[in-house]
Motif scaffolding. Structure first.
Motif, PDB file in Angstrom:
ATOM      1  N   HIS A  80      -2.854 -27.065  17.131  1.00 46.75           N
ATOM      2  CA  HIS A  80      -2.733 -28.276  17.948  1.00 46.75           C
ATOM      3  C   HIS A  80      -3.741 -28.246  19.095  1.00 46.75           C
ATOM      4  O   HIS A  80      -4.386 -29.258  19.387  1.00 46.75           O
ATOM      5  N   MET A  81      -3.890 -27.097  19.743  1.00 44.82           N
ATOM      6  CA  MET A  81      -4.852 -26.974  20.828  1.00 44.82           C
ATOM      7  C   MET A  81      -6.283 -27.167  20.330  1.00 44.82           C
ATOM      8  O   MET A  81      -7.121 -27.772  20.997  1.00 44.82           O
TER       9      MET A  81
ATOM     10  N   PRO B 290      -7.654 -21.407  26.048  1.00 42.90           N
ATOM     11  CA  PRO B 290      -8.131 -21.595  24.666  1.00 42.90           C
ATOM     12  C   PRO B 290      -9.378 -20.790  24.322  1.00 42.90           C
ATOM     13  O   PRO B 290      -9.623 -20.529  23.141  1.00 42.90           O
TER      14      PRO B 290
ATOM     15  N   ARG C 120      -6.440 -28.821  28.320  1.00 39.90           N
ATOM     16  CA  ARG C 120      -7.841 -28.423  28.137  1.00 39.90           C
ATOM     17  C   ARG C 120      -8.708 -29.633  28.389  1.00 39.90           C
ATOM     18  O   ARG C 120      -8.612 -30.630  27.681  1.00 39.90           O
TER      19      ARG C 120
ATOM     20  N   HIS D  90      -2.990 -18.224  24.399  1.00 40.67           N
ATOM     21  CA  HIS D  90      -4.138 -18.853  23.756  1.00 40.67           C
ATOM     22  C   HIS D  90      -4.106 -20.376  23.836  1.00 40.67           C
ATOM     23  O   HIS D  90      -5.116 -21.020  23.527  1.00 40.67           O
ATOM     24  N   THR D  91      -2.966 -20.947  24.222  1.00 43.16           N
ATOM     25  CA  THR D  91      -2.966 -22.384  24.516  1.00 43.16           C
ATOM     26  C   THR D  91      -3.279 -22.647  25.986  1.00 43.16           C
ATOM     27  O   THR D  91      -3.874 -23.676  26.322  1.00 43.16           O
ATOM     28  N   ASN D  92      -2.888 -21.728  26.872  1.00 43.35           N
ATOM     29  CA  ASN D  92      -3.266 -21.865  28.278  1.00 43.35           C
ATOM     30  C   ASN D  92      -4.725 -21.494  28.510  1.00 43.35           C
ATOM     31  O   ASN D  92      -5.385 -22.064  29.388  1.00 43.35           O
TER      32      ASN D  92
ATOM     33  N   GLY E 193      -1.051 -25.708  28.719  1.00 42.05           N
ATOM     34  CA  GLY E 193      -1.952 -25.781  27.588  1.00 42.05           C
ATOM     35  C   GLY E 193      -2.895 -26.967  27.647  1.00 42.05           C
ATOM     36  O   GLY E 193      -3.328 -27.461  26.608  1.00 42.05           O
TER      37      GLY E 193
ATOM     38  N   SER F  66       0.805 -17.410  21.446  1.00 41.99           N
ATOM     39  CA  SER F  66       0.945 -18.862  21.534  1.00 41.99           C
ATOM     40  C   SER F  66       0.826 -19.329  22.979  1.00 41.99           C
ATOM     41  O   SER F  66       0.149 -20.321  23.279  1.00 41.99           O
TER      42      SER F  66
ATOM     43  N   ASP G 192       0.804 -24.023  17.107  1.00 36.72           N
ATOM     44  CA  ASP G 192       0.507 -24.304  18.508  1.00 36.72           C
ATOM     45  C   ASP G 192      -0.989 -24.192  18.778  1.00 36.72           C
ATOM     46  O   ASP G 192      -1.573 -25.022  19.485  1.00 36.72           O
ATOM     47  N   ILE G 193      -1.611 -23.163  18.212  1.00 39.44           N
ATOM     48  CA  ILE G 193      -3.044 -22.976  18.415  1.00 39.44           C
ATOM     49  C   ILE G 193      -3.834 -24.059  17.670  1.00 39.44           C
ATOM     50  O   ILE G 193      -4.833 -24.574  18.183  1.00 39.44           O
TER      51      ILE G 193
END
Length: 387
Positions: free
Chosen positions: A267-268, A210, A31, A206-208, A29, A203, A264-265
């Motif tokens: 946070h990203m 974005p 970015r 979409h965190t790996n 995750g 989760s 989680d999203i």
């Protein structure tokens, strides 16, 4: 000057590799700030145009281009930075003019071979550039199928939910439709289990990747975030209205899986949230809006053990876990305006909420629900419950 060219060139190549690996290779995750900057810059003119559209369908068409073009610009810019970096390295190592150095760097980077030097000191740099180009392009080629595979899996579940929740999806609509078909209500625990797994996949993907957060559904009235919010609202309604439900365990786990995904999203996306809010905190959804949803459920024959007044504190205690986070994300991605989904960014206008439109009007349901205006308001701080 040659030392400066070597230093700047090495820095550009190293920074580009770090950005590429963080975005395409590392499954944590990560970015890079560069990709965030590029995607924001590409999205800005589309958002500017969308904010001035008079209908949501026009706004959705405008924003649909932003995320794919952001990917394309990012991929091309990485190659451009590699070209610039190796060009400066070749110029600093050999004394070639910048024009000649960039020409040789491009020939090596894209394995064209029309410009090369016989000098030994440049051979290593030519080989490094020749290896960098195909590896970078191969990583980018492998990135796109993974990205669109995750998008396809996400949209398949959102499309399947349409028959259960309408478009745009709405929590009370889910319960109303399930109770109107004999034997269908017993399938609700399976729905929550399936969406718990779906939320875990979202989760992870979409965190790996974005950029998927901003990928829009093929139909303007569908949206992954609104669908997840509707399922969580349906689960919270069941727990609040019927505390003796024998499937309460599955409902609770599904609900927790949903707001864990949203956190989680968030946070990203660098959206702040409180991991442990007070369950008695206020929420943006009003009791009047809540009562309208209950009225529809009662008219459809949904059985309840508690009155709206008794159920409201329990529903609020669950919704405080995810409401502010969902509202902030919906505002950021300009999701379809749906009941119980918060404000949107539409400067100088009101946004009309869209209730599920793929059913006949239900007599006795308050008509205000379909025309409730949503004003642009400041982002609220997310809260969570200890329920």
């Amino acid at each position: 000057m040659r030392i400066l060219e070597l230093a700047v060139g090495a820095g550009i190549v190293a920074a580009t590799w770090l950005s590429l690996v963080a975005s395409l290779v590392m499954p944590r995750g990560l970015r890079s700030s560069y990709t965030r900057l590029v995607h924001g810059a590409v999205r800005w003119p589309f958002q500017f145009a969308a904010d001035r559209c008079h209908t949501y369908d026009a706004k959705d068409r405008a924003l649909a281009w932003a995320a794919p073009l952001g990917i394309l610009v990012t991929l091309i810019s990485w190659l451009a930075f590699f070209l610039a970096g190796f060009g400066l390295l070749l110029a600093g190592a050999s004394g070639l003019s910048l024009n000649g150095a960039f020409r040789e760097a491009g020939s090596s980077l894209f394995t064209l071979g029309f410009a090369s030097s016989a000098r030994d000191r440049l051979t290593f740099l030519d080989f490094a550039a020749a290896a960098t180009g195909p590896v970078a392009i191969a990583l980018q080629i492998g990135y796109l199928p993974a990205l669109y595979s995750a998008y396809s899996r996400r949209e398949a579940e959102v499309t399947l939910l349409q028959a259960r929740a309408g478009v745009p999806a709405w929590g009370p609509e889910i319960l109303s439709r399930h109770v109107q078909v004999v034997g269908l209500r017993e399938n609700l625990p399976d729905l929550y289990r399936g969406w718990e797994r779906w939320a875990a996949e979202i989760s992870e993907s979409h965190t790996n990747y974005p950029v998927l957060i901003h990928f829009r559904s093929p139909q303007p009235n569908r949206n992954w975030l609104i669908a997840l919010l509707a399922v969580m609202d349906a689960a919270a309604l069941e727990l609040a209205l019927n505390p003796s439900n024998r499937d309460a365990g599955a409902i609770r786990i599904g609900l927790r899986g949903g707001f864990t995904c949203l956190r989680d999203i968030a946070h990203m996306e660098r959206i702040p949230y409180d991991p442990d809010p007070d369950p008695d905190s206020d929420i943006q959804l009003s009791f009047e809006e809540f009562s309208q949803g209950i009225d529809m459920l009662r008219y459809g024959g949904y059985p309840t053990e508690r009155s709206p007044e008794e159920a409201w504190p329990h529903f609020r205690g669950w919704r405080v876990n995810y409401e502010a986070t969902a509202y902030a994300l919906a505002y950021r991605i300009d999701a379809v305006p749906a009941p119980w989904s918060g404000p949107r960014r539409t400067p100088g206008q009101l946004v009309r909420v869209r209730t599920p439109r793929d059913r006949q009007p239900t007599k006795g349901v308050p008509a205000e629900t379909s025309t409730t205006p949503v004003h642009k308001t400041p982002d609220q701080s997310p809260r969570e419950s200890r329920s």
